[in-house]
Design a protein around this motif. Structure first.
Motif, mmCIF file in Angstrom:
data_model
loop_
_atom_site.group_PDB
_atom_site.id
_atom_site.type_symbol
_atom_site.label_atom_id
_atom_site.label_comp_id
_atom_site.label_asym_id
_atom_site.label_seq_id
_atom_site.Cartn_x
_atom_site.Cartn_y
_atom_site.Cartn_z
ATOM 1 N N PRO A 159 0.803 -1.226 0.000
ATOM 2 C CA PRO A 159 0.000 0.000 0.000
ATOM 3 C C PRO A 159 0.835 1.276 0.000
ATOM 4 N N ASP A 160 2.111 1.198 0.453
ATOM 5 C CA ASP A 160 2.907 2.430 0.564
ATOM 6 C C ASP A 160 3.787 2.666 -0.658
ATOM 7 N N GLU A 161 3.668 1.840 -1.703
ATOM 8 C CA GLU A 161 4.536 2.086 -2.866
ATOM 9 C C GLU A 161 3.827 2.939 -3.912
ATOM 10 N N ALA A 162 4.634 3.678 -4.698
ATOM 11 C CA ALA A 162 4.067 4.517 -5.748
ATOM 12 C C ALA A 162 3.322 3.634 -6.742
ATOM 13 N N GLY A 163 2.145 4.097 -7.136
ATOM 14 C CA GLY A 163 1.316 3.305 -8.053
ATOM 15 C C GLY A 163 0.212 2.555 -7.339
ATOM 16 N N ALA A 164 0.276 2.538 -5.988
ATOM 17 C CA ALA A 164 -0.744 1.791 -5.232
ATOM 18 C C ALA A 164 -2.084 2.510 -5.327
ATOM 19 N N LEU A 165 -3.121 1.747 -5.601
ATOM 20 C CA LEU A 165 -4.470 2.306 -5.567
ATOM 21 C C LEU A 165 -4.860 2.489 -4.115
ATOM 22 N N GLY A 166 -5.452 3.641 -3.813
ATOM 23 C CA GLY A 166 -5.799 3.950 -2.429
ATOM 24 C C GLY A 166 -7.231 3.584 -2.122
ATOM 25 N N ARG A 167 -8.059 4.603 -1.909
ATOM 26 C CA ARG A 167 -9.433 4.368 -1.494
ATOM 27 C C ARG A 167 -10.380 4.455 -2.675
ATOM 28 N N PHE A 168 -11.486 3.742 -2.545
ATOM 29 C CA PHE A 168 -12.526 3.772 -3.573
ATOM 30 C C PHE A 168 -13.846 4.222 -2.964
ATOM 31 N N ASP A 169 -14.680 4.807 -3.807
ATOM 32 C CA ASP A 169 -16.080 5.059 -3.457
ATOM 33 C C ASP A 169 -16.909 4.698 -4.683
ATOM 34 N N ALA B 73 -18.493 15.234 -7.663
ATOM 35 C CA ALA B 73 -17.852 16.045 -6.618
ATOM 36 C C ALA B 73 -18.010 15.366 -5.244
ATOM 37 N N GLN B 74 -19.240 14.871 -4.983
ATOM 38 C CA GLN B 74 -19.517 14.227 -3.688
ATOM 39 C C GLN B 74 -18.669 12.956 -3.504
ATOM 40 N N SER B 75 -18.643 12.132 -4.544
ATOM 41 C CA SER B 75 -17.900 10.879 -4.474
ATOM 42 C C SER B 75 -16.398 11.149 -4.346
ATOM 43 N N ALA B 76 -15.915 12.128 -5.102
ATOM 44 C CA ALA B 76 -14.494 12.478 -5.033
ATOM 45 C C ALA B 76 -14.126 12.955 -3.633
ATOM 46 N N ARG B 77 -15.017 13.753 -3.025
ATOM 47 C CA ARG B 77 -14.753 14.229 -1.664
ATOM 48 C C ARG B 77 -14.661 13.057 -0.685
ATOM 49 N N VAL C 158 -13.555 9.995 -1.260
ATOM 50 C CA VAL C 158 -12.252 9.303 -1.304
ATOM 51 C C VAL C 158 -11.114 10.233 -0.859
ATOM 52 N N LEU C 159 -11.271 11.535 -1.103
ATOM 53 C CA LEU C 159 -10.232 12.458 -0.610
ATOM 54 C C LEU C 159 -10.171 12.403 0.912
ATOM 55 N N ASP C 160 -11.346 12.460 1.543
ATOM 56 C CA ASP C 160 -11.389 12.413 3.014
ATOM 57 C C ASP C 160 -10.792 11.100 3.526
ATOM 58 N N ALA C 161 -11.158 9.990 2.874
ATOM 59 C CA ALA C 161 -10.679 8.674 3.325
ATOM 60 C C ALA C 161 -9.170 8.550 3.135
ATOM 61 N N THR C 162 -8.643 9.233 2.109
ATOM 62 C CA THR C 162 -7.208 9.144 1.826
ATOM 63 C C THR C 162 -6.420 10.151 2.669
ATOM 64 N N GLY C 163 -7.118 11.187 3.160
ATOM 65 C CA GLY C 163 -6.439 12.222 3.941
ATOM 66 C C GLY C 163 -5.834 13.307 3.065
ATOM 67 N N TRP C 164 -6.350 13.480 1.850
ATOM 68 C CA TRP C 164 -5.902 14.557 0.961
ATOM 69 C C TRP C 164 -6.980 15.632 0.896
ATOM 70 N N LEU D 295 -28.423 5.446 -12.465
ATOM 71 C CA LEU D 295 -27.178 6.214 -12.458
ATOM 72 C C LEU D 295 -26.104 5.490 -11.645
ATOM 73 N N THR D 296 -24.858 5.729 -11.985
ATOM 74 C CA THR D 296 -23.747 5.176 -11.222
ATOM 75 C C THR D 296 -22.670 6.241 -11.085
ATOM 76 N N TRP D 297 -21.847 6.093 -10.077
ATOM 77 C CA TRP D 297 -20.687 6.971 -9.937
ATOM 78 C C TRP D 297 -19.612 6.240 -9.148
ATOM 79 N N GLY D 298 -18.394 6.755 -9.243
ATOM 80 C CA GLY D 298 -17.299 6.115 -8.509
ATOM 81 C C GLY D 298 -16.045 6.957 -8.571
ATOM 82 N N SER D 299 -15.209 6.811 -7.542
ATOM 83 C CA SER D 299 -13.966 7.571 -7.463
ATOM 84 C C SER D 299 -12.871 6.709 -6.854
ATOM 85 N N ALA D 300 -11.643 7.115 -7.114
ATOM 86 C CA ALA D 300 -10.495 6.392 -6.554
ATOM 87 C C ALA D 300 -9.321 7.353 -6.420
ATOM 88 N N THR D 301 -8.404 7.041 -5.517
ATOM 89 C CA THR D 301 -7.149 7.798 -5.412
ATOM 90 C C THR D 301 -5.993 6.851 -5.711
#
Ligand code: COA
Length: 341
Positions: free
Chosen positions: A182-192, A242-246, A248-254, A327-333
């Motif tokens: 999880p800590d290497e570059a390229g790792a997928l972080g959180r999803f919504d 915007a909501q979904s992106a927020r 995953v941002l919150d979950a990732t800490g960005w 409708l569907t939506w999704g986000s990832a970091t």
């Protein structure tokens, strides 16, 4: 699939990337010659100037194989074996109602007996497929997964409909994921991921499925084409992404301003700018290639990523967000790896 029972924390890591658009280009000017529209209307309302369309006889799997080949080659060039024991194809324009498109794609890519299936989440399909493949890797169900978004929307549009033909293009994009840390570059972080099926009618092909076939009556031709209530979709697209992106941002800490690149679904330049504004991501950090490819639905995010990859530097913080029919939506970091494509 061979299960891996190792107890170490695992993440899915981006190891290869590739995009493909068919060579035929249709410009706004070309559309203006046969539809009641103008280059000015299309480019000012959508940001789209041209799109690529599949050749007669070219199906979604043909585009998927091209993108998949490029992603595998990119992985090999970056030190990851070009292999996969899971192939997920995100598409709502499959080659056939059944079987799925993914098994044929896996076979043509020489991936043997890999697990292979399709995901239908319209323009959110790639993020859904990425989440599914990432979960398979972190659960130890797969070692490497090829995730492809591929569409031939030109095959489901009413060729005389000026409200849809200018918007969509054909194409495919693919990533190879491998198991990593999880800590290497390229790792997928959180999803919504999310959906609202009460609004299914806003983006729909009414005929061709069991609902219409169960009537025993042939479908009126207009019901066999893609239909969209553009204005209503616009509002939901901005708010849901915007909501979904927020989330995953919150979950990732960005925070939004800390995002280096927003890779949003390439639906419409005005939608992307509104999402970037809501998230406080500078507009010049919102990746845009829709001017050249239009809305390629499930292919949109990997194609945009492939297009912009040379501007990314290792460690950059990427935010992916998509919205589509359902409708569907999704986000990832994810953080950008040291990846040549
Ligand atoms: N050329 C000229 N006029 C057009 C046209 C075209 N290609 N398409 C529609 N129009 C007309 C409409 O008929 C309408 O005319 P009217 O006012 O006389 O009724 C007028 O332009 C405005 O239409 P409207 O649909 O309200 O325009 P809009 O500003 O909302 O833009 C979209 C239309 C489709 C570009 C916009 O709604 C959109 O991008 N929606 C989101 C679509 C999307 O991204 N979908 C995929 C999500 S996964």
């Amino acid at each position: 699939m061979r299960p891996n029972l190792s107890a170490e924390p695992r993440a899915a890591v981006l190891a290869g990337l590739g995009g493909y658009v068919p060579p035929t280009v249709v410009t706004n000017e070309m559309l203006a010659q046969r539809l009641n529209t103008t280059d000015e209307w299309i480019s000012s309302r959508t940001g789209i100037r041209e799109r690529h369309v599949a050749a007669p006889g070219q199906a979604t799997s043909d585009l998927a194989v091209e993108a998949g080949t490029r992603a595998l080659k990119s992985a090999a060039g970056n030190g990851t074996p070009p292999e996969a024991d899971l192939v997920v194809v995100a598409t709502t324009t499959p080659d056939h109602p059944l079987p799925g498109t993914a098994p044929a794609v896996a076979a043509r890519l020489g991936l043997g007996n890999a697990a292979a299936f399709d995901i239908a989440a319209v323009c959110s399909g790639f993020v859904y497929a990425l989440a599914t493949a990432s979960a398979a890797i972190t659960a130890g169900l797969a070692r490497q997964a090829l995730v492809i978004g591929a569409e031939t929307f030109s095959t489901i549009l009413d060729p005389n409909d000026r409200t849809t033909v200018p918007i969509f293009g054909d194409g495919a994009g693919a990533v190879l994921l491998r198991a990593g840390r999880p800590d290497e570059a390229g790792a997928l972080g959180r999803f919504d991921l999310g959906s609202d099926g009460d609004l299914a009618e806003l983006i729909i092909v009414p005929a061709g499925g069991s609902r219409q076939r169960s009537t025993g009556q042939p479908a009126p031709v207009e019901d066999t084409y893609f239909a969209m209530q553009g204005r209503a979709v616009f509002v939901h697209a901005v708010n849901r992404m915007a909501q979904s992106a927020r989330t995953v941002l919150d979950a990732t800490g960005w925070t939004g301003p800390e995002v280096d690149w927003l890779v949003g679904h390439q639906a419409n330049a005005r939608i992307l700018r509104a999402v970037a504004d809501q998230l406080e991501v500078p507009t010049d950090r919102a990746v845009m290639n829709l001017d050249r490819v239009g809305n390629t639905s499930a292919a949109s995010i990997p194609l945009a990523m492939a297009d912009a990859a040379e501007r990314f530097t290792p460690g950059d913080r990427l935010l992916l967000t998509a919205f589509g029919g359902g409708l569907t939506w999704g986000s990832a970091t994810l953080t950008w790896p040291n990846l040549e494509i």
